[in-house]
Write an enzyme that holds these catalytic residues in place. Structure first.
Site, PDB file in Angstrom:
ATOM      1  N   LEU A  27       0.816  -1.211   0.000  1.00  0.00           N
ATOM      2  CA  LEU A  27       0.000   0.000   0.000  1.00  0.00           C
ATOM      3  C   LEU A  27       0.853   1.265   0.000  1.00  0.00           C
ATOM      4  O   LEU A  27       1.721   1.444   0.863  1.00  0.00           O
ATOM      5  CB  LEU A  27      -0.922  -0.008   1.232  1.00  0.00           C
ATOM      6  CG  LEU A  27      -1.871   1.186   1.365  1.00  0.00           C
ATOM      7  CD1 LEU A  27      -2.877   1.203   0.217  1.00  0.00           C
ATOM      8  CD2 LEU A  27      -2.584   1.151   2.713  1.00  0.00           C
ATOM      9  N   ASP A  28       0.603   2.131  -0.983  1.00  0.00           N
ATOM     10  CA  ASP A  28       1.231   3.453  -1.074  1.00  0.00           C
ATOM     11  C   ASP A  28       2.755   3.379  -1.052  1.00  0.00           C
ATOM     12  O   ASP A  28       3.432   4.279  -0.538  1.00  0.00           O
ATOM     13  CB  ASP A  28       0.743   4.365   0.064  1.00  0.00           C
ATOM     14  CG  ASP A  28      -0.757   4.615   0.003  1.00  0.00           C
ATOM     15  OD1 ASP A  28      -1.301   4.620  -1.111  1.00  0.00           O
ATOM     16  OD2 ASP A  28      -1.375   4.798   1.068  1.00  0.00           O
ATOM     17  N   ALA A  29       3.313   2.316  -1.627  1.00  0.00           N
ATOM     18  CA  ALA A  29       4.765   2.135  -1.583  1.00  0.00           C
ATOM     19  C   ALA A  29       5.379   1.932  -2.961  1.00  0.00           C
ATOM     20  O   ALA A  29       6.547   1.571  -3.066  1.00  0.00           O
ATOM     21  CB  ALA A  29       5.119   0.953  -0.679  1.00  0.00           C
TER      22      ALA A  29
END
Length: 295
Positions: free
Chosen positions: A238-240
């Site tokens: 997530l969001d990486a």
């Protein structure tokens, strides 16, 4: 909507990454020169940490007596000489790229991208918009773009068929970019893999700070003085994903959460538009978890 550039502005764009070695630039430029090609833009980067070399070359299409397919076929020998790990691509700006947008209820990024496409600011066409709510259908259809509503069950464990339908709709357009324009849903790992290098997300924080839900609330609670937005490729973590673009805006102690949200929307629109444009112009090269952006 956007239109292909006139023949005088048409470019063949070569992007390449490979292990750094002596003579890469010479081999590429010699190959292009022998075809009579005129290089109108060139970017280079050598990363001493990874030992990797990156380049983006834009060649005036009218200067080469070949179509893009023949150009690509002939360059394959040069790429092979640079080693089996060489990762390269060749595109033609004379062929407009295609975008599919995924949205929820937040309209600001959608409004911005539809306006930019209508004004010819994006080198692509928006083929369709898919929403898990129907709220934005009228906005999309007013721009002459097809809107698909795919409702999502409340239970996250029951969303598999909905994601399957979205995959079917998106793939029918064969897009070069799948843009999560405040879609507010986490793509399952199989979709992340399927759209690897094509799915872009706008996250409303300056990553890696404040990942996940309600980042403006998280930022407000920490009393930050800068808030930001991040455009990144979507990965299962997530969001990486690899970051294409980021920017920030100043806030202060008198601001409330709603002020963070209002000001943040401005920066979200700008960051997403920049990142998407660079992706469409083949200015972004990904290596590992990082990007080289020839902006």
């Amino acid at each position: 909507m956007s239109a292909p550039p006139p023949d005088s502005d048409r470019r063949f764009v070569l992007t390449l990454g490979c292990p750094d070695q002596i003579g890469i630039v010479a081999r590429i430029s010699t190959f292009i020169a022998e075809l009579g090609g005129s290089i109108v833009e060139a970017g280079y980067h050598s990363d001493p940490v990874t030992g990797w070399f990156f380049t983006r070359q834009a060649v005036r299409a009218s200067s080469i007596p070949l179509g893009v397919d023949e150009f690509r076929s002939r360059f394959r020998d040069v790429a092979m000489q640079l080693g089996p790990e060489t990762d390269w691509a060749l595109s033609d700006t004379g062929t407009l790229k295609r975008i599919v947008l995924l949205v929820s209820k937040e309209p600001h990024c959608l409004h911005d991208l539809l306006g930019r496409a209508a004004g010819g600011e994006l080198p692509a066409t928006i083929e369709a918009v898919i929403g898990n709510h129907a709220d934005l259908a009228s906005v999309v259809e007013a721009h002459g773009v097809k809107f698909h509503h795919v409702p999502f069950p409340r239970d996250p464990d029951e969303r598999g068929p909905a994601f399957g339908r979205i995959r079917e709709l998106v793939d029918s357009h064969e897009p070069d970019a799948v843009v999560l324009a405040r879609f507010m849903q986490v793509l399952p790992p199989d979709l992340c893999a399927h759209w690897k290098g094509r799915a872009l997300n706008i996250h409303h924080s300056f990553l890696p700070s404040f990942v996940g839900a309600k980042p403006y609330h998280q930022a407000f609670a920490r009393g930050v003085k800068l808030i930001g937005a991040t455009c990144h490729y979507v990965t299962p973590e997530l969001d990486a994903g690899p970051i294409l673009e980021q920017d920030v805006i100043r806030v202060d102690h008198a601001d409330e959460v709603r002020d963070f949200v209002r000001q943040g929307r401005d920066i979200e629109k700008l960051v997403l538009a920049r990142g998407l444009r660079w992706h469409l112009e083949d200015r972004v090269l990904v290596h590992g978890g990082k990007t080289v952006v020839f902006s």
